[in-house]
Write a protein that holds these residues in place. Structure first.
Motif, mmCIF file in Angstrom:
data_model
loop_
_atom_site.group_PDB
_atom_site.id
_atom_site.type_symbol
_atom_site.label_atom_id
_atom_site.label_comp_id
_atom_site.label_asym_id
_atom_site.label_seq_id
_atom_site.Cartn_x
_atom_site.Cartn_y
_atom_site.Cartn_z
ATOM 1 N N ALA A 153 60.879 60.645 26.066
ATOM 2 C CA ALA A 153 60.551 60.632 24.636
ATOM 3 C C ALA A 153 61.058 61.894 23.946
ATOM 4 C CB ALA A 153 59.039 60.485 24.455
ATOM 5 N N ILE A 154 60.897 63.043 24.590
ATOM 6 C CA ILE A 154 61.375 64.310 24.017
ATOM 7 C C ILE A 154 62.889 64.260 23.831
ATOM 8 C CG2 ILE A 154 61.697 66.778 24.483
ATOM 9 C CD1 ILE A 154 58.950 66.681 25.931
ATOM 10 N N GLU A 155 63.591 63.794 24.849
ATOM 11 C CA GLU A 155 65.051 63.721 24.766
ATOM 12 C C GLU A 155 65.507 62.746 23.687
ATOM 13 O OE1 GLU A 155 65.988 62.673 28.790
ATOM 14 O OE2 GLU A 155 66.318 64.769 29.388
ATOM 15 N N LEU A 156 64.802 61.613 23.570
ATOM 16 C CA LEU A 156 65.182 60.618 22.573
ATOM 17 C C LEU A 156 65.031 61.177 21.166
ATOM 18 C CD1 LEU A 156 64.366 56.857 22.650
ATOM 19 C CD2 LEU A 156 64.127 58.141 20.525
ATOM 20 N N VAL A 157 63.894 61.829 20.900
ATOM 21 C CA VAL A 157 63.667 62.403 19.562
ATOM 22 C C VAL A 157 64.689 63.494 19.273
ATOM 23 C CG1 VAL A 157 62.052 63.702 18.120
ATOM 24 C CG2 VAL A 157 61.200 61.835 19.564
ATOM 25 N N ALA A 158 64.953 64.342 20.264
ATOM 26 C CA ALA A 158 65.900 65.442 20.074
ATOM 27 C C ALA A 158 67.308 64.930 19.783
ATOM 28 C CB ALA A 158 65.917 66.340 21.312
ATOM 29 N N ASN A 159 67.647 63.765 20.305
ATOM 30 C CA ASN A 159 68.989 63.216 20.124
ATOM 31 C C ASN A 159 69.109 62.303 18.904
ATOM 32 O OD1 ASN A 159 70.076 64.484 22.413
ATOM 33 N ND2 ASN A 159 69.312 62.870 23.769
ATOM 34 N N HIS A 160 68.037 62.174 18.146
ATOM 35 C CA HIS A 160 68.041 61.289 16.978
ATOM 36 C C HIS A 160 67.743 62.123 15.729
ATOM 37 C CE1 HIS A 160 67.150 57.976 14.308
ATOM 38 N NE2 HIS A 160 67.391 57.085 15.266
ATOM 39 N N ALA A 161 68.766 62.326 14.908
ATOM 40 C CA ALA A 161 68.641 63.209 13.744
ATOM 41 C C ALA A 161 67.497 62.820 12.815
ATOM 42 C CB ALA A 161 69.960 63.222 12.968
ATOM 43 N N GLU A 162 67.323 61.527 12.596
ATOM 44 C CA GLU A 162 66.280 61.079 11.674
ATOM 45 C C GLU A 162 64.888 61.343 12.234
ATOM 46 O OE1 GLU A 162 65.216 56.860 9.650
ATOM 47 O OE2 GLU A 162 67.357 57.345 9.800
ATOM 48 N N LEU A 163 64.706 61.117 13.528
ATOM 49 C CA LEU A 163 63.392 61.303 14.148
ATOM 50 C C LEU A 163 63.008 62.770 14.248
ATOM 51 C CD1 LEU A 163 63.494 58.667 17.045
ATOM 52 C CD2 LEU A 163 62.591 58.412 14.722
ATOM 53 N N ARG A 164 63.973 63.621 14.595
ATOM 54 C CA ARG A 164 63.628 65.037 14.755
ATOM 55 C C ARG A 164 63.421 65.733 13.412
ATOM 56 N NH1 ARG A 164 69.386 65.431 16.649
ATOM 57 N NH2 ARG A 164 70.551 66.607 15.072
ATOM 58 N N ALA A 165 63.796 65.063 12.309
ATOM 59 C CA ALA A 165 63.613 65.652 10.981
ATOM 60 C C ALA A 165 62.315 65.224 10.313
ATOM 61 C CB ALA A 165 64.803 65.270 10.086
ATOM 62 N N LEU A 166 61.513 64.423 11.008
ATOM 63 C CA LEU A 166 60.261 63.947 10.417
ATOM 64 C C LEU A 166 59.319 65.125 10.119
ATOM 65 C CD1 LEU A 166 59.559 60.800 12.643
ATOM 66 C CD2 LEU A 166 60.306 60.844 10.254
ATOM 67 N N PRO A 167 58.582 65.057 9.010
ATOM 68 C CA PRO A 167 57.684 66.165 8.610
ATOM 69 C C PRO A 167 56.521 66.420 9.560
ATOM 70 C CG PRO A 167 57.386 64.252 7.187
ATOM 71 C CD PRO A 167 58.621 63.991 7.990
ATOM 72 N N VAL A 168 56.212 65.459 10.443
ATOM 73 C CA VAL A 168 55.079 65.638 11.342
ATOM 74 C C VAL A 168 55.276 66.848 12.251
ATOM 75 C CG1 VAL A 168 56.026 64.107 13.137
ATOM 76 C CG2 VAL A 168 53.551 64.454 12.966
ATOM 77 N N TRP A 169 56.525 67.153 12.607
ATOM 78 C CA TRP A 169 56.773 68.297 13.493
ATOM 79 C C TRP A 169 56.480 69.611 12.788
ATOM 80 C CZ3 TRP A 169 56.410 65.233 17.063
ATOM 81 C CH2 TRP A 169 57.181 64.079 17.196
ATOM 82 N N GLU A 170 56.809 69.680 11.510
ATOM 83 C CA GLU A 170 56.501 70.890 10.739
ATOM 84 C C GLU A 170 54.996 71.085 10.629
ATOM 85 O OE1 GLU A 170 56.930 74.334 9.005
ATOM 86 O OE2 GLU A 170 58.674 73.137 9.609
ATOM 87 N N SER A 171 54.275 69.965 10.527
ATOM 88 C CA SER A 171 52.812 70.029 10.456
ATOM 89 C C SER A 171 52.234 70.597 11.744
ATOM 90 C CB SER A 171 52.249 68.621 10.202
ATOM 91 O OG SER A 171 50.836 68.634 10.225
ATOM 92 N N PHE A 172 52.743 70.137 12.887
ATOM 93 C CA PHE A 172 52.282 70.670 14.169
ATOM 94 C C PHE A 172 52.625 72.155 14.303
ATOM 95 C CE2 PHE A 172 51.928 66.288 15.958
ATOM 96 C CZ PHE A 172 50.689 66.425 16.557
ATOM 97 N N LEU A 173 53.831 72.518 13.889
ATOM 98 C CA LEU A 173 54.240 73.921 13.970
ATOM 99 C C LEU A 173 53.344 74.814 13.134
ATOM 100 C CD1 LEU A 173 58.143 73.714 13.941
ATOM 101 C CD2 LEU A 173 56.724 74.790 15.701
#
Length: 220
Positions: free
Chosen positions: A110-130
């Motif tokens: 799952a980590i690799e898939l998100v990292a390799n998908h520009a749209e998924l890794r740009a989702l705002p949820v990651w900024e919220s976690f950070l």
């Protein structure tokens, strides 16, 4: 006051004991099971421990809870995936290491898939976690991993992961410690940057840190 859970009783032992009780009482599909209080008295453990074990049996499809009626033995054989997983996990508790390894396969993928998908890794949820991690707000371990698997979009993988997580040796339900936050933050930053290999390395370091802290607590 509830009985405390005996240190010699592992969670899987409690679940196995419950299955033995159901079998001894000749419980068939659709039969009502004893109450939490009765089960806690028979096994000499706290009701919260029984509740946790019953929840895991329910997640595996072995029992079902009906609001206002009680808990009943389910027809788990209708669900082949659940049957396979439950048979392996429940009858071979010594294989818990394999359960952990299999869970990690899904997390890494799952980590690799998100990292390799520009749209998924740009989702705002990651900024919220950070933001939560950097501002020292409570972050539950499983919340981060579950979000990564949800975003990855493989529903079967998520289902398998959710089942395996219940029997993991990692205390996912607890909040991250101060020492974990940097590792988790690095994981997110590298995943967002599309650096999947480093994100996986950060993930491995994070889990190792969690396991080290857990070993330290057990030795105290």
């Amino acid at each position: 006051m509830e009985n405390s859970r005996p240190s010699s009783k592992r969670f899987l032992d409690i679940v196995s004991d419950l299955r033995t009780i159901f079998k001894e009482e000749g419980a068939g599909i659709g039969d009502k099971l004893p109450s939490e209080r009765v089960l806690a008295d028979r096994l000499q453990v706290g009701r919260s421990t029984i509740r946790e074990a019953l929840r895991s049996l329910e997640l595996l499809g072995l029992i079902e809870t009906r609001r206002g009626e009680g808990t009943f033995l389910a027809d788990y054989k209708k669900h082949q995936l659940v049957e396979i997983l439950s048979t392996f996990i429940m009858q071979h508790p010594q294989s818990i290491r394999d359960v952990d390894r299999t869970r990690k396969i899904h997390e890494v993928a799952a980590i690799e898939l998100v990292a390799n998908h520009a749209e998924l890794r740009a989702l705002p949820v990651w900024e919220s976690f950070l933001s939560k991690l950097e501002e020292a707000e409570p972050v539950i371990r499983e919340d981060l991993l579950q979000e990564i698997l949800v975003v990855a979009g493989n529903r079967l993988s998520l289902k398998i992961w959710f089942l395996l997580k219940q029997y993991s040796r990692v205390p996912f339900h607890e909040a991250m410690t101060e020492n974990e936050r940097e590792m988790a933050s690095n994981l997110l930053k590298n995943m967002r940057a599309g650096n999947g290999q480093q994100a996986v390395a950060d993930y491995a370091g994070w889990l190792e840190l969690v396991n080290e802290e857990r070993r330290g607590e057990l030795e105290c």
